[in-house]
Each structure stands twice: as C-alpha cells, then as structure tokens.
Design a protein around this motif. Structure first.
Motif, PDB file in Angstrom:
ATOM      1  N   THR A 136       0.866  -1.176   0.000  1.00  0.00           N
ATOM      2  CA  THR A 136       0.000   0.000   0.000  1.00  0.00           C
ATOM      3  C   THR A 136       0.901   1.224   0.000  1.00  0.00           C
ATOM      4  OG1 THR A 136      -1.907   1.067   1.057  1.00  0.00           O
ATOM      5  CG2 THR A 136      -0.182   0.235   2.527  1.00  0.00           C
ATOM      6  N   ASP A 137       0.396   2.336  -0.478  1.00  0.00           N
ATOM      7  CA  ASP A 137       1.222   3.549  -0.511  1.00  0.00           C
ATOM      8  C   ASP A 137       1.241   4.260   0.830  1.00  0.00           C
ATOM      9  OD1 ASP A 137       2.027   3.678  -3.362  1.00  0.00           O
ATOM     10  OD2 ASP A 137      -0.133   3.728  -3.675  1.00  0.00           O
ATOM     11  N   LEU A 138       0.101   4.264   1.513  1.00  0.00           N
ATOM     12  CA  LEU A 138      -0.010   4.960   2.792  1.00  0.00           C
ATOM     13  C   LEU A 138      -0.860   4.134   3.742  1.00  0.00           C
ATOM     14  CD1 LEU A 138       0.347   7.468   4.635  1.00  0.00           C
ATOM     15  CD2 LEU A 138      -1.679   8.448   3.498  1.00  0.00           C
ATOM     16  N   LEU A 139      -0.292   3.786   4.889  1.00  0.00           N
ATOM     17  CA  LEU A 139      -1.009   3.072   5.931  1.00  0.00           C
ATOM     18  C   LEU A 139      -1.265   4.033   7.089  1.00  0.00           C
ATOM     19  CD1 LEU A 139      -2.032   0.398   7.261  1.00  0.00           C
ATOM     20  CD2 LEU A 139       0.281   0.148   8.201  1.00  0.00           C
ATOM     21  N   ILE A 140      -2.521   4.178   7.475  1.00  0.00           N
ATOM     22  CA  ILE A 140      -2.890   5.082   8.563  1.00  0.00           C
ATOM     23  C   ILE A 140      -3.333   4.255   9.770  1.00  0.00           C
ATOM     24  CG2 ILE A 140      -4.478   6.901   9.298  1.00  0.00           C
ATOM     25  CD1 ILE A 140      -4.570   7.849   6.410  1.00  0.00           C
ATOM     26  N   ILE A 141      -2.761   4.581  10.929  1.00  0.00           N
ATOM     27  CA  ILE A 141      -3.031   3.828  12.152  1.00  0.00           C
ATOM     28  C   ILE A 141      -3.731   4.724  13.175  1.00  0.00           C
ATOM     29  CG2 ILE A 141      -2.045   2.405  13.989  1.00  0.00           C
ATOM     30  CD1 ILE A 141       0.420   2.022  12.191  1.00  0.00           C
ATOM     31  N   PRO A 142      -5.045   4.613  13.320  1.00  0.00           N
ATOM     32  CA  PRO A 142      -5.784   5.387  14.316  1.00  0.00           C
ATOM     33  C   PRO A 142      -5.527   4.856  15.732  1.00  0.00           C
ATOM     34  CG  PRO A 142      -7.191   4.712  12.483  1.00  0.00           C
ATOM     35  CD  PRO A 142      -5.934   3.891  12.409  1.00  0.00           C
ATOM     36  N   PRO A 143      -5.965   5.588  16.759  1.00  0.00           N
ATOM     37  CA  PRO A 143      -5.753   5.158  18.144  1.00  0.00           C
ATOM     38  C   PRO A 143      -6.752   4.107  18.591  1.00  0.00           C
ATOM     39  CG  PRO A 143      -6.915   7.243  18.097  1.00  0.00           C
ATOM     40  CD  PRO A 143      -6.556   6.933  16.671  1.00  0.00           C
ATOM     41  N   THR A 144      -6.402   3.412  19.668  1.00  0.00           N
ATOM     42  CA  THR A 144      -7.329   2.484  20.305  1.00  0.00           C
ATOM     43  C   THR A 144      -8.069   3.220  21.411  1.00  0.00           C
ATOM     44  OG1 THR A 144      -5.547   1.734  21.774  1.00  0.00           O
ATOM     45  CG2 THR A 144      -5.969   0.445  19.778  1.00  0.00           C
TER      46      THR A 144
END
Length: 326
Positions: free
Chosen positions: A72-80
């Motif tokens: 993937t070009d951009l992986l976004i990781i939101p908070p838990t």
C-alpha cells in the motif's frame, strides 16, 4: 491510483477511524470537480471483517483483511479506545504487518495515541514522533528509544508521520492530502469539514511548531531568523550573537529549548524547504539544492536522505504534483 489503507484497530476510536477515510474520498470528489482525475483508492483494513470500535458501541466493516494487503502507498493507524496496553494486546497480530509494509516502501501515519501501536514495531526507535500530550509520560516509559516531540502537531521522519492529540489528527490528514494532491484540494477539504488548515502557505515549517513550546525569547528569535534566511550562509557564531550569548551557552540553550542542535535545526528547515520545492515546482535537484543554501551535492543528498529516508530524486519523483496532472 495511490492506495490509502486505513487500519481499523480492534476497539479503535471511531472519531479517528472515519476522518481519514472520509477525507481522502472527499478529496477525490473535489479533484473530479476541478477537472482532474481522482488519485486516491481508499480502503478500511483490519484483523477481522467486522471490527468493534469504542466500547463496542460501533462496528466497522473492513474492505480487506490486513493479512491480504501485500503493498500500500499509505497506511494510517488510528488510536485504540481506553487503556493503551489493552489496545496493544488486542492488536498485537497487526504489528508484524505494519513493519513488513513499511519495509516494502509504504508510508505510515499514526493518529494520536495510534503512536503506541506504531512504536510497537520498533520502526520509531531513534526517530521522533508525536502523540497525545496526556500520554507522553506513559509513551516515554514504554518506548525510551523514541524521541517524543512534546506539543508537536505533526512529526515527519523517514516516511513515518504522527500527529498529536485529539483534533490535530485533522492537521495530519490535511497535510497528507496536500502533499499527495495539491493545496487547493486540501483547502477545499478544510472548508468542507469546517477545519482550520493552520498554514498560510506551503512554505510553513509544520514539523517545527512543537519546538516553539518554550519560553526562551532569544532562541525563538534565532528560530525566526533561521526560517526566514535558511538559504543564506549561516554560522553558529552569528546565531550566538543574535541570542546575545557565547557559542557554548547558545548551543546549550538552543538544544534545551528545541531538542535540536542549531545545525540540526538549520538542516531540518532547509530540507523542509527543499521538499516543498520538489512537491510544488519543476525545479531540478541542483536548482533546489542552491535555493535552500547548499553548494555540495553529496552533502545535500546525504542530509536529505537522512531526514526523509529518500534521495532528492526519489522524493521528487514520488511527491511532485506534476505526476498527478491530467
């Protein structure tokens, strides 16, 4: 098309999961309205097909399982949501996939305390990052090898991005939309969602905002001078004179205030300016090198790669807006 994968953490924060997904999709709509081609292919990815969010109040249906995402070009990781340790344990299976995607060339962005999940990979060791101010002490204790920029809105280091607390995730989302598309689209997104884009021009040095969270007025004056005159020949002695201090005292005060040496700070400002030129103009590497105050090609290339993780040519090829023109 640029692939944007929004990871949906087990028991993630719904208020942080949906903004990037909606924003990049909306950016496509505005690009189309401007007579351009949509450039983002946005998806939800997760460990399971249906992922609970918040305290189980919501359920998010993912488009693909994380294990099926090879690139993937951009992986976004939101908070838990809630206790960070429980969030890490619930998403432990995802950590190796984050690492593998980054090693394959993906850019990675954590939102708020999503930095905890990102830091579990070890990719942040020796690098700087941002997270929610209320969790900084906990973060430092758990990840002593990571340098936290206290108060920073956005941090960028070698294709790894992170945002501070709460609404600053929007600043990072807007920053990424502008970086991968154009400022016009980012401005339209900010208006559509009633957001303050927070920058008057592309030349603002976003990553340094957190480094002004100090009370040393003389050092702030030096920071202003560097950011306005970065293309000129600047010596430590001249900066020390500006701060009315000896060189030794000045260097100590500057490091204490900004968490960077004066040389590191100047380098970061110059490289930020170079990135802007590569993103928004057709200038070649040599022209940009001179524009930002360097005369040695090897030195410029080495410093640029150290800070961004890419060579100047690779960065220009990846982020130049002309690559998306119709």
């Amino acid at each position: 098309m640029m692939q944007v994968s929004v990871f949906v953490p087990e028991y993630g924060v719904i208020e942080a999961i949906t903004p990037p997904f909606r924003s990049f999709n909306t950016a496509n709509e505005f690009l189309t309205a401007f007579g351009k081609k949509p450039i983002f292919n946005v998806e939800y990815v997760g460990l399971n097909k249906f992922v609970p969010a918040n305290n189980g109040e919501y359920t998010v249906k993912t488009d693909r399982l994380l294990k099926d995402v090879s690139t993937t070009d951009l992986l976004i990781i939101p908070p838990t949501y809630g206790d960070t340790l429980k969030g890490i344990e619930a998403n432990a299976e995802a950590i190796p996939y984050f690492t593998e995607l980054y090693k394959k060339g993906s850019s990675v962005a954590s939102l708020c305390i999503g930095a905890f999940l990102l830091a579990e990979t070890g990719l942040l060791n020796g690098k700087k990052c941002s997270t929610h101010w209320a969790y900084i002490n906990e973060f430092k204790e758990r990840y002593p090898e990571v340098e936290v920029e206290d108060g920073a809105i956005i941090t960028e280091h070698e294709n790894i991005y992170s945002s501070g607390g709460a609404s600053s995730l929007w600043n990072l989302v807007l920053y990424l939309i502008e970086k991968y598309s154009d400022r016009e689209t980012a401005i339209m997104i900010s208006k559509y969602f009633a957001l303050d884009i927070g920058r008057d021009s592309q030349a603002a040095f976003t990553i340094f905002r957190g480094q002004r969270n100090h009370t040393d007025v003389e050092i702030q004056k030096v920071q202003d001078y560097i950011e306005k005159n970065y293309e000129e020949k600047i010596t430590i002695e001249s900066l020390a004179d500006l701060a009315n201090a000896s060189r030794r005292t000045f260097e100590r005060r500057f490091k204490l205030a900004t968490n960077n040496t004066p040389i590191e700070y100047l380098q970061r400002v110059r490289i930020e300016a170079a990135k802007t030129f590569f993103e928004a103009s057709r200038k070649n590497v040599t022209e940009v090198m001179f524009d930002v105050g360097y005369t040695d090609t090897k030195a410029f290339r080495d410093i640029f790669k150290k800070i961004t993780g890419l060579t100047p040519i690779d960065y220009r090829n990846k982020f130049a807006k002309t690559s998306y023109e119709v």
